[in-house]
Write an enzyme that holds these catalytic residues in place. Structure first.
Site, PDB file in Angstrom:
ATOM      1  N   SER A  80      -5.524   0.748  -1.368  1.00 12.53           N
ATOM      2  CA  SER A  80      -5.037   0.049  -0.046  1.00 12.53           C
ATOM      3  C   SER A  80      -3.621  -0.062  -0.512  1.00 12.53           C
ATOM      4  O   SER A  80      -2.906   0.850  -0.928  1.00 12.53           O
ATOM      5  CB  SER A  80      -5.832  -1.260   0.292  1.00 12.53           C
ATOM      6  N   ASP A 225      -9.896   2.367   4.522  1.00 11.81           N
ATOM      7  CA  ASP A 225      -9.554   1.895   3.329  1.00 11.81           C
ATOM      8  C   ASP A 225     -10.395   1.832   2.093  1.00 11.81           C
ATOM      9  O   ASP A 225     -11.849   1.661   2.154  1.00 11.81           O
ATOM     10  CB  ASP A 225      -9.345   0.294   3.730  1.00 11.81           C
TER      11      ASP A 225
END
Length: 422
Positions: A80, A225
């Site tokens: 991320s 993600d």
């Protein structure tokens, strides 16, 4: 807070060697496998950026102003926002050096996060979360594509490892320089990988792209993600490196041995959590429906909880692994567990909160070096180890010695140098 342990002098190089080496099997300086892992956490990426700026500054004091983190770490893993930082410090610029100094990443976040996460009222945010991702991600995607251009995973200046999650296949997809060089379908544009690992559910839209091999065979990716699988990418990095060792072992007709595992020197940096704050209680959660789990007092409880759980479990597992190898001193984890209010969110990108996050990182540097207690999950200071800043200064010295020995070995015997990255 940090996981660290005592050092003892190394007769070979005059520095302090990592504690925990098995008697009779000392680690050879210049042959370590150095790993940097950076957690996910949205705007809280300012925290590891600040800590990395401190480390890079120490390396520059030792080796000159051109020293960069990519020169010292064999593998850099990020999820991320950690994936974004990973690309910034490993992607080559026009001069074939990293695009960003670590110090410059802080300014990048300060300038761009308000556009990545434009602030909305609580009611507007709640209504948006019911219908679509809270943010369009258009500016984030545009900025990443502009910054990285046609750079692919195989082009990074050191090995990268970036986790994502494929919603179509319901399985993690790990992008790495190692696989990109041998599997063309995983040699994606670094921008696509970076956008994908940042696509946090409820916050940013999932990302679709496809790749082709030399024969025109396509592979499609439907990614979100990587934090849903590995918000702390330290163990993913270790697994990928061991996978590469096993491939090498099969080729050379020898298996991976425990002493190979003791080669690792790992720095893992978190983005902070609220685990010491007692943020939620069972009584509160028992009354929540879908909406409250998705949005509660400016937080996204379900997202925060599984990402915090992922990070903490990886820390515990990694600590146990290194302890079992008698190499607990080779693993350094820096994390803060006392965030509260706006600092604990992933998307409050106000100037005030971002300055607060810089302050959190600076506070982490002066906190005592600590190690996770695998029974309680809490961090406990290590007696006589000093602060996290002290630990990073020691690490910088080891990284500097490691690099100098490799360079000397390469210069002496370039054709058969054992200093090449695993």
């Amino acid at each position: 807070m940090a996981s660290y342990s005592s050092r003892r002098p190394c007769a070979a190089c005059g520095t302090k060697a990592m504690a925990g080496s098995v008697v009779g099997e000392p680690m050879v300086p210049g042959q370590r496998v150095t790993v940097l892992a950076i957690d996910g956490g949205g705007v809280r990426g300012i925290i590891p950026a600040t800590i990395l700026a401190f480390l890079e500054a120490r390396l520059q004091e030792l080796d000159g102003p051109e020293a960069r983190l990519a020169d010292y770490f064999d593998y850099i893993a990020g999820t991320s926002t950690g994936g974004l930082i990973t690309t910034m410090i490993t992607a080559p610029g026009e001069d074939k050096r990293p695009l960003f100094k670590a110090q410059d990443i802080i300014g990048f976040y300060m300038e761009n996060c308000p556009r990545f996460f434009p602030q909305k009222s609580r009611l507007t945010a709640l209504m948006s979360a019911l219908r679509r991702p809270r943010y369009s991600g258009k500016y984030l995607r545009s900025m990443i594509r502009s910054m990285l251009g046609q750079t692919r995973v195989c082009d990074t200046l050191t090995n990268v490892i970036i986790p994502t999650f494929d919603v179509r296949l319901l399985q993690p997809i790990i992008f790495s320089t190692f696989e990109a060089k041998s599997m063309p379908q995983k040699n994606a544009l670094l921008s696509d990988v970076c956008i994908s690992t940042s696509a946090a559910p409820t916050y940013l839209p999932a990302h679709y792209f496809h790749t082709k091999d030399a024969d025109g065979k396509e592979r499609e990716y439907n990614l979100i993600d990587g934090g849903v699988a590995a918000n702390n990418p330290a163990m993913v990095a270790m697994t990928q490196i061991m996978k590469k060792m096993m491939v090498k072992g099969k080729h050379e007709l020898y298996p991976v041995k425990p002493k190979d595992c003791r080669k690792f020197l790992v720095l893992s940096i978190g983005t902070g959590s609220t685990s010491d704050q007692g943020l939620y209680t069972a009584r509160q959660c028992s009354q929540w429906g879908v909406v409250r789990w998705l949005r509660n007092n400016g937080m996204a409880p379900i997202i925060d909880i599984f990402m915090a759980a992922s990070s903490d479990l990886v820390d515990i597992h990694t600590a146990v692994l290194f302890e079992s190898l008698h190499s607990d001193g080779d693993y350094l984890r820096i994390q803060d567990t006392s965030l509260r209010g706006a600092a604990a969110t992933v998307d409050v990108a106000t100037p005030e909160n971002m300055r607060t996050l810089v302050g959190v990182a600076e506070r982490m540097l002066v906190q005592p070096a600590s190690r996770v207690n695998v029974e309680t999950g809490r961090y406990e200071p290590i007696p006589m180890e000093g602060s996290n800043a002290d630990a990073l200064v020691r690490l910088a010295r080891e990284l500097s010695v490691e690099r100098r020995l490799r360079l000397a070995r390469s210069a002496a015997a370039p054709a058969c140098s054992s200093s090449s990255k695993i």
